[in-house]
Design a protein around this motif. Sequence first.
Motif, PDB file in Angstrom:
ATOM      1  N   PRO B  67      62.055   9.171  -8.095  1.00 46.68           N
ATOM      2  CA  PRO B  67      61.473  10.499  -8.317  1.00 46.68           C
ATOM      3  C   PRO B  67      61.795  11.464  -7.182  1.00 46.68           C
ATOM      4  O   PRO B  67      61.817  11.068  -6.013  1.00 46.68           O
ATOM      5  CB  PRO B  67      59.960  10.213  -8.382  1.00 46.68           C
ATOM      6  N   ARG B  68      62.057  12.714  -7.547  1.00 43.48           N
ATOM      7  CA  ARG B  68      62.423  13.735  -6.554  1.00 43.48           C
ATOM      8  C   ARG B  68      61.206  14.607  -6.224  1.00 43.48           C
ATOM      9  O   ARG B  68      60.193  14.535  -6.902  1.00 43.48           O
ATOM     10  CB  ARG B  68      63.565  14.593  -7.093  1.00 43.48           C
ATOM     11  N   ARG B 129      59.179   8.685  -1.910  1.00 43.74           N
ATOM     12  CA  ARG B 129      59.672   8.941  -3.270  1.00 43.74           C
ATOM     13  C   ARG B 129      59.166   7.907  -4.276  1.00 43.74           C
ATOM     14  O   ARG B 129      59.393   8.045  -5.478  1.00 43.74           O
ATOM     15  CB  ARG B 129      61.220   8.947  -3.278  1.00 43.74           C
ATOM     16  N   PHE B 133      55.995  10.166 -11.428  1.00 46.09           N
ATOM     17  CA  PHE B 133      56.754  11.373 -11.725  1.00 46.09           C
ATOM     18  C   PHE B 133      55.790  12.552 -11.886  1.00 46.09           C
ATOM     19  O   PHE B 133      54.744  12.426 -12.527  1.00 46.09           O
ATOM     20  CB  PHE B 133      57.561  11.203 -13.017  1.00 46.09           C
ATOM     21  N   GLY B 134      56.139  13.667 -11.252  1.00 44.41           N
ATOM     22  CA  GLY B 134      55.333  14.881 -11.434  1.00 44.41           C
ATOM     23  C   GLY B 134      54.129  14.970 -10.520  1.00 44.41           C
ATOM     24  O   GLY B 134      53.387  15.948 -10.561  1.00 44.41           O
TER      25      GLY B 134
END
Lengths: 136, 137
Positions: B67-68, B129, B133-134
């Motif tokens: 995930p970024r 990281r 997600f989100g």
Amino acid sequence: MPTLTRWFIKSAMLSLLAAFLLAVAMHSSLADRMPWLRAVWPTYLHLLVVGWLTQLIFGVAFWLFPKHPGASVRGSERLGWTSFVLLNLGLLLRLWSEPRALLGGDAAGLLVISAVAQLLAGWAFVANTWPRIRAR
Amino acid sequence: MPRLSVWFVRTALAYLAVGFLVGAVLLINRDVSLGAPVTRLLPIHIESLLMGWMVQLSFGVAFWILPRFRSGPERGREGVAWLSYGLLNLGVMASAFGPMLGLPPPVPLLGHTAQALAAGAFALHAWPRIKMFGTGR
């Protein structure tokens, strides 16, 4: 999921199962009656690392790595299948002939064929995957 | 695929090609004797395939797909991940080729130390990281 990936992953799972069964046999009383079971440690290790891990990576990479810059999305299917067939042929030949060779018997050149088959399988995978590894 | 992942994955593929070549030579040597020095290739086979291929591939793919971040650099501290790439490959080269070239024992030791530092640097990069997600920044 592409057909080749399904074959890679299912073969990987069979290799994992074979490796674990071999480990059971190596540590059981069967090894007293079948001395070749005492010589299969390298074969067991390669079933795990090549048959399971590497083959699983080959299958998933063929499926999920970035698309090939050419017309074919996943590069050459033929090269992919060549890699699959040679890798498994090489592993089966190794499974058959390596314990014999380690016990001082004659492997009748089968280990040479196994080595060349696995080498070509690895190189075929590299050749097919390399062009797909590109920066955006 | 980000540039660092390209470097990680292509280097991993190169090690795969080398590791399989050395493995083939070692296996042929079980059937047809190629001479005693062939067995000295074993560290190259092991280091190339376990560290050079598998660990390196996992670093490259992880850098690409973890995930970024929504703010700041999207993949966090890229410099630390580049450091990890350099240390890992320095470590693989030293620990794989040191014994065969007859280099003094500190060389493989330094190689393994570099690999440990590479793992630490990559963990430092990837740790934040590893999140839903989100969520987070």
